[in-house]
Design a protein around this motif. Structure first.
Motif, short mmCIF file in Angstrom:
data_model
loop_
_atom_site.label_atom_id
_atom_site.label_comp_id
_atom_site.label_asym_id
_atom_site.label_seq_id
_atom_site.Cartn_x
_atom_site.Cartn_y
_atom_site.Cartn_z
N GLN A 78 6.20 -14.71 14.77
CA GLN A 78 6.09 -13.72 13.71
C GLN A 78 6.60 -14.27 12.38
OE1 GLN A 78 4.32 -11.26 14.23
NE2 GLN A 78 4.26 -11.31 16.47
N GLY A 79 7.62 -15.11 12.43
CA GLY A 79 8.10 -15.74 11.21
C GLY A 79 7.05 -16.64 10.59
N ALA A 80 6.25 -17.29 11.43
CA ALA A 80 5.18 -18.15 10.93
C ALA A 80 4.14 -17.34 10.18
CB ALA A 80 4.53 -18.90 12.09
N GLY A 81 3.85 -16.14 10.68
CA GLY A 81 2.90 -15.26 10.00
C GLY A 81 3.38 -14.89 8.61
N TRP A 134 0.06 -7.00 -5.32
CA TRP A 134 1.26 -6.70 -4.53
C TRP A 134 2.22 -7.88 -4.60
CZ3 TRP A 134 1.63 -2.88 -0.13
CH2 TRP A 134 0.72 -1.84 -0.30
N SER A 135 3.49 -7.60 -4.89
CA SER A 135 4.51 -8.63 -4.96
C SER A 135 5.03 -8.96 -3.57
CB SER A 135 5.67 -8.14 -5.84
OG SER A 135 6.31 -7.01 -5.23
N LEU A 136 5.88 -9.97 -3.48
CA LEU A 136 6.43 -10.37 -2.18
C LEU A 136 7.21 -9.24 -1.51
CD1 LEU A 136 6.98 -12.41 0.02
CD2 LEU A 136 8.90 -13.31 -1.33
N PRO A 137 8.13 -8.54 -2.20
CA PRO A 137 8.84 -7.45 -1.52
C PRO A 137 7.89 -6.36 -1.02
CG PRO A 137 9.99 -8.07 -3.53
CD PRO A 137 8.68 -8.78 -3.55
N GLY A 177 6.39 -5.71 7.42
CA GLY A 177 7.43 -5.17 8.29
C GLY A 177 7.00 -3.88 8.96
N MET A 178 6.29 -3.02 8.24
CA MET A 178 5.81 -1.79 8.84
C MET A 178 4.79 -2.07 9.94
SD MET A 178 5.38 0.75 5.52
CE MET A 178 4.68 2.08 6.50
N ILE A 238 12.43 -7.69 9.08
CA ILE A 238 11.62 -7.86 7.86
C ILE A 238 11.57 -6.55 7.07
CG2 ILE A 238 9.29 -8.31 6.99
CD1 ILE A 238 8.96 -10.18 9.43
N LEU A 239 11.43 -5.44 7.78
CA LEU A 239 11.39 -4.14 7.12
C LEU A 239 12.71 -3.85 6.42
CD1 LEU A 239 9.80 -1.54 6.61
CD2 LEU A 239 10.66 -0.65 8.79
N GLY A 240 13.82 -4.21 7.05
CA GLY A 240 15.12 -3.99 6.44
C GLY A 240 15.29 -4.76 5.15
#
Length: 271
Positions: free
Chosen positions: A41-44, A61-64, A71-72, A132-134
């Motif tokens: 998942q980190g690779a994605g 869309w920005s990175l955040p 993350g969702m 990631i969502l956090g």
């Protein structure tokens, strides 16, 4: 109806605990399975980061914001795969007559199928998604209100139901086709590929297909636009965007009814 749901949840929890105890007998394998899933998942996410390093934004869309979307989607993916990913092996259960046993026990066949064993790597999907969502929630600086908090929680469950409904419907076809592996993994690839990006970056035909034909957009993109205040880029009404979790519920109810109707087509292989 409510009591039946409670009983089903209790049975699932008991069987899931038994499956977890079985997996923990091989602790090293359990740990490496989770670490491998997290690496995948980190690779994605790294792929998205590489694209952003060159183009700064994807569809505006920005990175955040993309991390929130990613993350969702991943959290929703984990929420359905952790309890129900054994739907992916229904072909084996049908061909080897394992399903015969499910029909003689006083527990719903669907519950028995999804609890046949605990898929270790799905734990990493859920943990990775939540992590990631956090980070995304901490960096997007959203203005939180009670409706938005409720929407986020319900959207994660609704997104899980959107993906689960597709796999449930395909699992129903296994009673007729006996081999549905290509369909199941194709659907999984579609969600893992297109679900990580804003649907607006695709052409009109693809946007329509991902919203109507295969309503993948309702799994994460549509509710994410509400949370981020980007509903102006949607081609559906804003009220429907707020109702995205209900779409997941409706799809799963329809898919489960289809699965039950196809169960009547089951014929034992006699092994």
């Amino acid at each position: 109806m409510v009591e039946r749901i409670r009983r089903t949840v209790r049975v699932w929890a008991a069987l899931a605990r038994a499956g977890l105890r079985t997996e923990l007998q091989y602790r090293a394998n359990f740990a490496f399975g989770i670490l491998g899933g997290l690496a995948l998942q980190g690779a994605g996410l790294a792929v998205i980061g590489t694209i952003l390093a060159r183009f700064q934004q994807i569809g505006g869309w920005s990175l955040p914001e993309l991390m929130l979307l990613y993350g969702m989607r991943l959290t929703s993916h984990g929420l359905w795969t952790l309890p129900c990913s054994n739907l992916m092996v229904i072909d084996t259960a049908v061909r080897e007559a394992e399903f015969d046993r499910y029909l003689t026990r006083p527990v719903a066949p669907f519950v028995q199928l999804v609890t046949r064993r605990l898929p270790v790597t799905t734990i990493s999907d859920l943990l990775g998604g939540l992590a990631i969502l956090g980070v995304a929630l901490a960096t997007t600086h959203l203005h939180w209100t009670l409706p938005r908090v409720l929407l986020l929680g319900l959207a994660l469950v609704g997104g899980a139901l959107v993906e689960l409904s597709g796999q449930t419907a395909i699992a129903g076809l296994a009673f007729r086709m006996l081999s549905t592996g290509s369909l199941k993994f194709t659907l999984d690839d579609v969600f893992n590929t297109f679900g990580n990006y804003p649907t607006k970056i695709f052409g009109p035909a693809a946007r329509w297909a991902l919203t109507v034909v295969l309503p993948l957009a309702f799994a994460s993109y549509v509710p994410a636009t509400v949370l981020l205040g980007r509903t102006g880029e949607l081609w559906i009404p804003v009220w429907l965007a707020w109702a995205a979790p209900a779409v997941g519920v409706a799809l799963f109810v329809a898919a489960y009814r289809f699965w039950r109707s196809q169960l009547n087509r089951y014929a034992s292989s006699g092994h």
